[in-house]
Design a protein around this motif. Structure first.
Motif, PDB file in Angstrom:
ATOM      1  N   ASN A  34       0.820  -1.228   0.000  1.00 31.53           N
ATOM      2  CA  ASN A  34       0.000   0.000   0.000  1.00 31.53           C
ATOM      3  C   ASN A  34       0.849   1.272   0.000  1.00 31.53           C
ATOM      4  OD1 ASN A  34      -2.473  -1.442   0.151  1.00 31.53           O
ATOM      5  ND2 ASN A  34      -2.016  -1.870   2.301  1.00 31.53           N
ATOM      6  N   VAL A  35       2.152   1.106  -0.229  1.00 29.48           N
ATOM      7  CA  VAL A  35       3.033   2.271  -0.288  1.00 29.48           C
ATOM      8  C   VAL A  35       3.680   2.292  -1.670  1.00 29.48           C
ATOM      9  CG1 VAL A  35       5.082   3.372   0.726  1.00 29.48           C
ATOM     10  CG2 VAL A  35       3.442   2.182   2.202  1.00 29.48           C
ATOM     11  N   TYR A  36       3.675   3.469  -2.311  1.00 34.98           N
ATOM     12  CA  TYR A  36       4.176   3.601  -3.684  1.00 34.98           C
ATOM     13  C   TYR A  36       5.444   4.445  -3.600  1.00 34.98           C
ATOM     14  CZ  TYR A  36      -0.555   2.125  -3.666  1.00 34.98           C
ATOM     15  OH  TYR A  36      -1.687   1.436  -3.338  1.00 34.98           O
ATOM     16  N   GLU A 343       7.140  22.534  -5.001  1.00 35.54           N
ATOM     17  CA  GLU A 343       7.039  21.089  -5.243  1.00 35.54           C
ATOM     18  C   GLU A 343       7.108  20.274  -3.956  1.00 35.54           C
ATOM     19  OE1 GLU A 343       9.932  22.551  -5.457  1.00 35.54           O
ATOM     20  OE2 GLU A 343      11.539  21.122  -5.046  1.00 35.54           O
ATOM     21  N   LYS A 344       7.628  20.912  -2.897  1.00 35.70           N
ATOM     22  CA  LYS A 344       7.668  20.183  -1.616  1.00 35.70           C
ATOM     23  C   LYS A 344       6.239  20.002  -1.081  1.00 35.70           C
ATOM     24  CE  LYS A 344      12.356  21.260  -0.384  1.00 35.70           C
ATOM     25  NZ  LYS A 344      13.240  22.265   0.172  1.00 35.70           N
ATOM     26  N   ALA A 345       5.383  21.014  -1.323  1.00 40.66           N
ATOM     27  CA  ALA A 345       3.976  20.904  -0.924  1.00 40.66           C
ATOM     28  C   ALA A 345       3.299  19.800  -1.743  1.00 40.66           C
ATOM     29  CB  ALA A 345       3.268  22.241  -1.147  1.00 40.66           C
ATOM     30  N   PHE A 346       3.686  19.706  -3.020  1.00 42.98           N
ATOM     31  CA  PHE A 346       3.140  18.650  -3.882  1.00 42.98           C
ATOM     32  C   PHE A 346       3.560  17.269  -3.352  1.00 42.98           C
ATOM     33  CE2 PHE A 346       3.671  16.316  -8.118  1.00 42.98           C
ATOM     34  CZ  PHE A 346       2.337  15.920  -8.174  1.00 42.98           C
ATOM     35  N   CYS A 347       4.835  17.128  -2.961  1.00 41.36           N
ATOM     36  CA  CYS A 347       5.324  15.848  -2.400  1.00 41.36           C
ATOM     37  C   CYS A 347       4.555  15.518  -1.116  1.00 41.36           C
ATOM     38  CB  CYS A 347       6.819  15.907  -2.103  1.00 41.36           C
ATOM     39  SG  CYS A 347       7.834  15.928  -3.588  1.00 41.36           S
ATOM     40  N   TYR A 353      -1.466   9.960  -0.155  1.00 39.53           N
ATOM     41  CA  TYR A 353      -1.903   8.781  -0.934  1.00 39.53           C
ATOM     42  C   TYR A 353      -0.816   7.693  -0.901  1.00 39.53           C
ATOM     43  CZ  TYR A 353      -5.187  12.287  -2.511  1.00 39.53           C
ATOM     44  OH  TYR A 353      -6.140  13.264  -2.545  1.00 39.53           O
ATOM     45  N   HIS A 354       0.137   7.868   0.024  1.00 41.69           N
ATOM     46  CA  HIS A 354       1.260   6.922   0.198  1.00 41.69           C
ATOM     47  C   HIS A 354       2.184   6.888  -1.018  1.00 41.69           C
ATOM     48  CE1 HIS A 354      -1.467   4.517   3.215  1.00 41.69           C
ATOM     49  NE2 HIS A 354      -1.253   5.772   3.579  1.00 41.69           N
ATOM     50  N   ILE A 355       2.226   8.003  -1.751  1.00 45.25           N
ATOM     51  CA  ILE A 355       3.144   8.100  -2.891  1.00 45.25           C
ATOM     52  C   ILE A 355       4.360   8.905  -2.438  1.00 45.25           C
ATOM     53  CG2 ILE A 355       3.485   9.045  -5.214  1.00 45.25           C
ATOM     54  CD1 ILE A 355       0.432   8.783  -5.618  1.00 45.25           C
ATOM     55  N   PRO A 385      -4.264   4.660  -9.735  1.00 47.07           N
ATOM     56  CA  PRO A 385      -5.513   5.230  -9.174  1.00 47.07           C
ATOM     57  C   PRO A 385      -5.225   6.278  -8.106  1.00 47.07           C
ATOM     58  CG  PRO A 385      -5.592   2.808  -9.234  1.00 47.07           C
ATOM     59  CD  PRO A 385      -4.197   3.204  -9.596  1.00 47.07           C
ATOM     60  N   LYS A 386      -4.130   6.097  -7.371  1.00 52.54           N
ATOM     61  CA  LYS A 386      -3.767   7.076  -6.325  1.00 52.54           C
ATOM     62  C   LYS A 386      -3.324   8.390  -6.980  1.00 52.54           C
ATOM     63  CE  LYS A 386      -4.537   4.141  -3.125  1.00 52.54           C
ATOM     64  NZ  LYS A 386      -5.738   4.299  -2.299  1.00 52.54           N
ATOM     65  N   PHE A 387      -2.543   8.269  -8.064  1.00 52.89           N
ATOM     66  CA  PHE A 387      -2.146   9.480  -8.790  1.00 52.89           C
ATOM     67  C   PHE A 387      -3.388  10.218  -9.327  1.00 52.89           C
ATOM     68  CE2 PHE A 387       2.252   7.742  -9.131  1.00 52.89           C
ATOM     69  CZ  PHE A 387       2.936   8.882  -8.749  1.00 52.89           C
ATOM     70  N   ARG A 388      -4.380   9.425  -9.762  1.00 53.46           N
ATOM     71  CA  ARG A 388      -5.607  10.064 -10.279  1.00 53.46           C
ATOM     72  C   ARG A 388      -6.284  10.875  -9.178  1.00 53.46           C
ATOM     73  NH1 ARG A 388      -5.767   6.029 -14.131  1.00 53.46           N
ATOM     74  NH2 ARG A 388      -6.604   4.395 -12.783  1.00 53.46           N
ATOM     75  N   GLU A 389      -6.327  10.296  -7.976  1.00 51.17           N
ATOM     76  CA  GLU A 389      -6.929  11.032  -6.845  1.00 51.17           C
ATOM     77  C   GLU A 389      -6.119  12.288  -6.532  1.00 51.17           C
ATOM     78  OE1 GLU A 389      -8.113   8.762  -3.279  1.00 51.17           O
ATOM     79  OE2 GLU A 389      -7.907   6.968  -4.533  1.00 51.17           O
ATOM     80  N   LEU A 390      -4.803  12.120  -6.560  1.00 56.76           N
ATOM     81  CA  LEU A 390      -3.911  13.261  -6.297  1.00 56.76           C
ATOM     82  C   LEU A 390      -4.140  14.359  -7.346  1.00 56.76           C
ATOM     83  CD1 LEU A 390      -1.389  14.537  -4.857  1.00 56.76           C
ATOM     84  CD2 LEU A 390       0.046  13.160  -6.381  1.00 56.76           C
ATOM     85  N   ALA A 391      -4.256  13.941  -8.600  1.00 58.72           N
ATOM     86  CA  ALA A 391      -4.439  14.917  -9.686  1.00 58.72           C
ATOM     87  C   ALA A 391      -5.702  15.729  -9.496  1.00 58.72           C
ATOM     88  CB  ALA A 391      -4.471  14.171 -11.028  1.00 58.72           C
TER      89      ALA A 391
END
Ligand SMILES: Cc1ncc(COP(=O)(O)O)c(C=O)c1O
Length: 395
Positions: A34-36, A343-347, A353-355, A385-391
């Motif tokens: 569950n961790v990316y 970009e640190k806020a983005f990280c 989402y465990h990315i 799917p997690k990236f999609r939620e993040l997007a």
């Protein structure tokens, strides 16, 4: 009390390693599946079967006193160095001899050896952003000054006009890294020719020797048949640093080499000094067993298909989500534009989402993030799917 110089180093201690530790912590908390974790360039492909066979054969056949002993020269075994030189000559049409090769403790060890060999305090070393952040520490180890050329975020090829303007009489070396970490960009032959012409002209203008250090642990990791020019053929004062960490998936074994060609200025003295630097930096010699392993596996080819599949899936998946990045031609990194300036806020948002991704400021290129796709394919598939939620938070 630690040294003043170390205080700064500790304070700026690698964000990438910190992220890696965070990945381990999160995996314990939520389960690894569950961790990316896209934070570290630690290959997920096992070393080829021939590496295991070579180790077993060596253990069975060689004298253990020799196999586990100090290498008889700090530069490495003569036969291993010759094998490396012959292989390079076959592949790139060069004419190196064994004496031109120094076996090193990975690319990191090789860079430290050559910088120790070349730098006087205050000497300048130029590199192109975005770059592997450790260059700053390595140059600082020998009291050099790292001078960076700003990134061209349209192509991530080096900005040569700015480069030319930044070369001074104190410029001792230039580090290039192609295929590049963190962008995956390969510098074209045209770029290399223009870079070489600029350096040649500046050497003449200042009457100095400016060494081009080609840091190329990703040389074999290229896609779609892209050619990576062999830089010694374009500029005489080129020194190549290579590593088997990525091509043979042996990062923990710490094995690589430097090539110091006869054409490089003061080549004999540089070779001798690199031998001494290997000793006095405390490496003493590159790991003996691993020197013999890579010599036995010299014709082994990297299976690029694993990374290529990951590259396609992640690149296409992220684009479908609305993210922007250029398609990498080599290495195993994607350099993605952060949808927000910080970009640190983005990280930090991705972590929900465990990315895990590395901020571009670690590579002197804020506003971007690096994803290392040397992970299991299902990690990528399951992350989408997690990236999609993040997007959805941004687009
Ligand atoms: C550009 C670059 N240079 C050097 C290194 C160090 O590699 P090694 O494991 O061979 O020391 C790395 C590792 O990730 C890298 O990306």
């Amino acid at each position: 009390m630690i040294a003043d110089k170390m205080k700064g180093m500790v304070a700026n201690s690698s964000a990438i390693r910190a992220m890696f530790e965070e990945g381990t912590r999160m995996a314990e908390l939520y389960g690894a599946e569950n961790v990316y974790d896209f934070s570290l360039g630690n290959p997920n492909v096992p070393a080829p079967a021939s590496v295991k066979r070579a180790i077993i054969e060596l253990l069975d056949e060689e004298d253990p006193v020799v196999l586990h002993g100090y290498t008889n020269s700090n530069s490495g075994y003569a036969d291993v160095r010759q094998t490396v030189a012959d292989s390079l000559n076959r592949r790139f049409g060069t004419s190196f001899e064994g004496k031109n090769i120094i076996m090193t403790v990975g690319a990191a060890g090789g860079l430290n050896v050559i910088l120790k060999t070349l730098l006087n305090p205050g000497d300048e070393v130029i590199t192109f952003a975005p770059y592997f952040g450790e260059y700053r520490s390595y140059v600082n180890n020998y009291d050099g000054v790292l001078v960076e050329v700003s990134p061209d975020t349209a192509t991530f090829q080096p900005r040569l006009t700015e480069f030319e303007a930044k070369i001074t009489p104190r410029t001792r070396a230039v580090i290039v890294n192609t295929p590049n970490n963190p962008t995956g960009v390969v510098y074209s032959e045209d770029t290399i020719k223009r870079l070489a012409a600029i350096m040649d002209a500046k050497q003449r203008e200042y009457g100095t020797d400016i060494y081009l250090i080609s840091d190329e642990p990703y040389r074999e990791l290229v896609y779609d048949g892209v050619e990576v020019p062999y830089l010694t053929k374009y500029y005489d004062n080129t020194i190549v640093g290579y590593s088997y960490s990525k091509s043979l998936s042996l990062p923990g074994e710490r094995i690589g080499y430097l090539v110091i060609p006869d054409e490089a200025a003061d080549s004999e003295t540089v070779l001798l000094a690199a031998n001494v630097a290997t000793r006095i930096l405390g490496f003493v010699n590159a790991p003996t067993l691993q020197q013999k392993v890579v010599a036995k596996c010299i014709d082994e080819e990297t299976d690029i298909s694993f990374y290529d599949r990951n590259r396609e899936t992640l690149y296409n998946g992220l684009k479908e989500c609305g993210f922007t990045c250029i398609k990498p031609e080599g290495a195993f990194y994607l350099f993605v534009k952060s949808p927000v300036e910080d970009e640190k806020a983005f990280c930090a948002a991705a972590k929900k989402y465990h990315i895990l991704m590395v901020p571009g400021s670690s590579f002197a290129c804020p506003g971007y993030v690096r994803l290392a796709y040397c992970v299991a394919h299902e990690t990528i598939v399951n992350s989408l799917p997690k990236f999609r939620e993040l997007a959805k938070e941004y687009f």
